[in-house]
Every structure is written in structure tokens, then in C-alpha cells.
Write a protein that holds these residues in place. Structure first.
Motif, short mmCIF file in Angstrom:
data_model
loop_
_atom_site.label_atom_id
_atom_site.label_comp_id
_atom_site.label_asym_id
_atom_site.label_seq_id
_atom_site.Cartn_x
_atom_site.Cartn_y
_atom_site.Cartn_z
N LYS A 184 4.62 -9.51 8.24
CA LYS A 184 5.13 -10.87 8.00
C LYS A 184 5.95 -10.96 6.72
CE LYS A 184 3.88 -13.35 11.44
NZ LYS A 184 4.88 -13.82 12.37
N LEU A 185 5.53 -10.21 5.70
CA LEU A 185 6.22 -10.26 4.41
C LEU A 185 7.32 -9.21 4.29
CD1 LEU A 185 3.08 -10.83 2.14
CD2 LEU A 185 4.72 -12.55 2.95
N HIS A 186 7.50 -8.42 5.34
CA HIS A 186 8.53 -7.37 5.37
C HIS A 186 8.45 -6.46 4.15
CE1 HIS A 186 10.23 -9.54 8.74
NE2 HIS A 186 10.22 -10.64 8.01
N LEU A 187 7.23 -6.01 3.86
CA LEU A 187 7.01 -5.17 2.68
C LEU A 187 7.35 -3.72 2.99
CD1 LEU A 187 3.58 -6.65 1.56
CD2 LEU A 187 5.84 -7.13 0.59
N LYS A 188 7.95 -3.08 2.02
CA LYS A 188 8.24 -1.65 2.11
C LYS A 188 7.18 -0.92 1.31
CE LYS A 188 13.21 -2.12 2.84
NZ LYS A 188 13.02 -2.39 4.21
N LEU A 189 6.29 -0.30 2.03
CA LEU A 189 5.17 0.41 1.40
C LEU A 189 4.61 1.42 2.38
CD1 LEU A 189 2.85 -1.20 3.05
CD2 LEU A 189 2.81 -2.70 1.10
N SER A 190 3.58 2.13 1.99
CA SER A 190 2.95 3.12 2.85
C SER A 190 1.96 2.43 3.79
CB SER A 190 2.23 4.18 2.02
OG SER A 190 1.47 5.01 2.88
N LEU A 191 2.39 2.22 5.01
CA LEU A 191 1.52 1.58 6.00
C LEU A 191 0.32 2.48 6.32
CD1 LEU A 191 1.30 -1.03 7.55
CD2 LEU A 191 2.68 -0.02 9.36
N ARG A 192 0.53 3.78 6.28
CA ARG A 192 -0.57 4.72 6.51
C ARG A 192 -1.67 4.53 5.47
NH1 ARG A 192 -2.57 9.98 5.30
NH2 ARG A 192 -3.21 11.08 7.19
N ALA A 193 -1.29 4.42 4.21
CA ALA A 193 -2.28 4.21 3.14
C ALA A 193 -2.99 2.87 3.32
CB ALA A 193 -1.61 4.30 1.78
N VAL A 194 -2.26 1.85 3.70
CA VAL A 194 -2.85 0.53 3.91
C VAL A 194 -3.89 0.59 5.02
CG1 VAL A 194 -2.37 -1.81 4.77
CG2 VAL A 194 -0.92 -0.82 3.00
N VAL A 195 -3.53 1.16 6.16
CA VAL A 195 -4.45 1.21 7.30
C VAL A 195 -5.70 2.01 6.96
CG1 VAL A 195 -4.75 2.14 9.66
CG2 VAL A 195 -2.71 0.81 9.08
N ARG A 196 -5.52 3.21 6.43
CA ARG A 196 -6.67 4.07 6.16
C ARG A 196 -7.58 3.48 5.08
NH1 ARG A 196 -6.71 9.34 7.63
NH2 ARG A 196 -7.29 10.03 5.53
N ALA A 197 -7.01 2.96 4.02
CA ALA A 197 -7.83 2.38 2.95
C ALA A 197 -8.49 1.08 3.40
CB ALA A 197 -6.97 2.15 1.70
N ALA A 198 -7.80 0.28 4.18
CA ALA A 198 -8.41 -0.97 4.67
C ALA A 198 -9.59 -0.65 5.58
CB ALA A 198 -7.37 -1.82 5.40
N LEU A 199 -9.45 0.34 6.43
CA LEU A 199 -10.57 0.72 7.29
C LEU A 199 -11.78 1.15 6.46
CD1 LEU A 199 -8.75 2.74 10.11
CD2 LEU A 199 -10.01 0.58 10.39
N LEU A 200 -11.53 1.81 5.33
CA LEU A 200 -12.61 2.40 4.53
C LEU A 200 -12.99 1.59 3.29
CD1 LEU A 200 -11.34 6.07 4.78
CD2 LEU A 200 -13.33 5.08 5.95
N HIS A 201 -12.40 0.43 3.10
CA HIS A 201 -12.63 -0.31 1.85
C HIS A 201 -14.10 -0.69 1.64
CE1 HIS A 201 -12.57 -3.97 4.29
NE2 HIS A 201 -13.04 -4.61 3.23
N ASP A 202 -14.86 -0.88 2.69
CA ASP A 202 -16.29 -1.21 2.57
C ASP A 202 -17.16 -0.13 3.20
OD1 ASP A 202 -16.07 -3.51 1.08
OD2 ASP A 202 -16.15 -4.86 2.79
#
Length: 168
Positions: A57-75
Motif C-alpha cells: 500500500k505504501l509502495h515501499l522499496k525494501l527487502s520483502l523477504r526480510a519482512v516476511v521471514r522476520a514477521a513470521l518469527l517475531h514472536d
């Protein structure tokens, strides 16, 4: 927005997080309540979905792989913080470090993924400011999901959990 309704987001999570999603230890999060009636597994999937949604939604340029993997493991702390153990009384302050240690033990994580997990509890952990766009996105998604899960606990159920259970 219903968490889980966008198939392209679910496909992105499956593609980038497959190793984690099929892991027995990640799936064991189903045994630990997180907020209200939501378990850690459902919460982790919801935060991951919300994180990817925010990136798109925010059209961010970043590592989507890092976001997905870290979000899955954040807790990925792997204990019931609702029991009466004395050390659980400070769960909010300490679980991010435990989640990072467990995740690092069970998966190959980039330094960025480790930092996202470690810093997701800002502002409660005031000294662990999100130090990347990826960390800021996961931190924000976690706060959004936790708020909805806590306030609207009777009517909230992420619909995406059935898709990922089918991967095993």
C-alpha cells in the motif's frame, strides 16, 4: 480489509516464508495463546500479512523477504507467557530477544532479519528503535494486529491460517 483476503499477499508469504511455514517448531506456536483467543501462530501470520499489505500500500522499496521471514518469527519465543512463572511477568520486555535467539537457532537468518525480530517491541523497549524500514513495518504491523486482537477478540479471526496449515 480482512486479514487474509488478498491471494497475492498470501502467495508472497508462501513463496518467501515457505521454510518457516512448514517447520514443526513454527507450527508449535499454535499451542501458545498470544492475545485474547488468538494464538501465536495466528498472530504471527496476521502480522506477516499486515506487514506485506503495508509494504504494498505504501509502495515501499525494501527487502520483502526480510519482512516476511522476520514477521513470521517475531514472536517465536515458544512458551506460554500467561502461566505464573516469575520470569514471564516481564515478557513484553524480554520475548523479542528470546524469539531472535530461537529463530537464529532454527533458521538461517540475515542480520537484518535478526534485527527486525529483536527490535519489534518498540516503544515498550525504548532503546530498541527500529533501525530499518523493514523493522519499522513489522513493528507497526505488530502493534496494529495486537490492538485489534485485544480490543475485538470476540469478532476477530484471521482467515489465512487454513491456507498455511495446508502446506504441511
Amino acid at each position: 480489509m480482512i486479514i487474509g483476503e488478498d491471494k497475492s499477499i498470501r502467495d508472497t508469504i508462501t513463496r518467501l516464508g515457505h521454510e518457516i511455514l512448514v517447520s514443526d517448531t513454527f507450527r508449535s506456536e499454535e499451542h501458545f495463546i498470544q492475545h485474547g483467543v488468538i494464538n501465536c501462530y495466528e498472530h504471527s501470520l496476521a502480522v506477516t500479512y499486515m506487514s506485506v499489505w503495508l509494504v504494498k500500500k505504501l509502495h515501499l522499496k525494501l527487502s520483502l523477504r526480510a519482512v516476511v521471514r522476520a514477521a513470521l518469527l517475531h514472536d517465536y519465543f515458544l512458551y506460554d507467557w500467561h502461566d505464573n512463572a516469575i520470569w514471564h511477568s516481564l515478557h513484553g520486555y524480554h520475548h523479542a530477544r528470546r524469539a531472535m535467539q530461537n529463530a537464529r537457532r532454527d533458521f538461517r537468518l540475515s542480520r537484518k532479519e535478526q534485527q527486525i525480530i529483536y527490535r519489534h517491541m518498540f516503544p515498550l523497549n525504548i532503546t530498541r528503535f527500529p533501525n530499518s524500514k523493514e523493522a519499522a513495518v513489522v513493528c507497526l504491523a505488530d502493534k496494529i494486529c495486537a490492538t485489534v486482537e485485544t480490543i475485538n477478540k470476540k469478532n476477530y479471526k484471521p482467515v489465512l491460517t487454513r491456507d498455511f496449515r495446508a502446506l504441511a
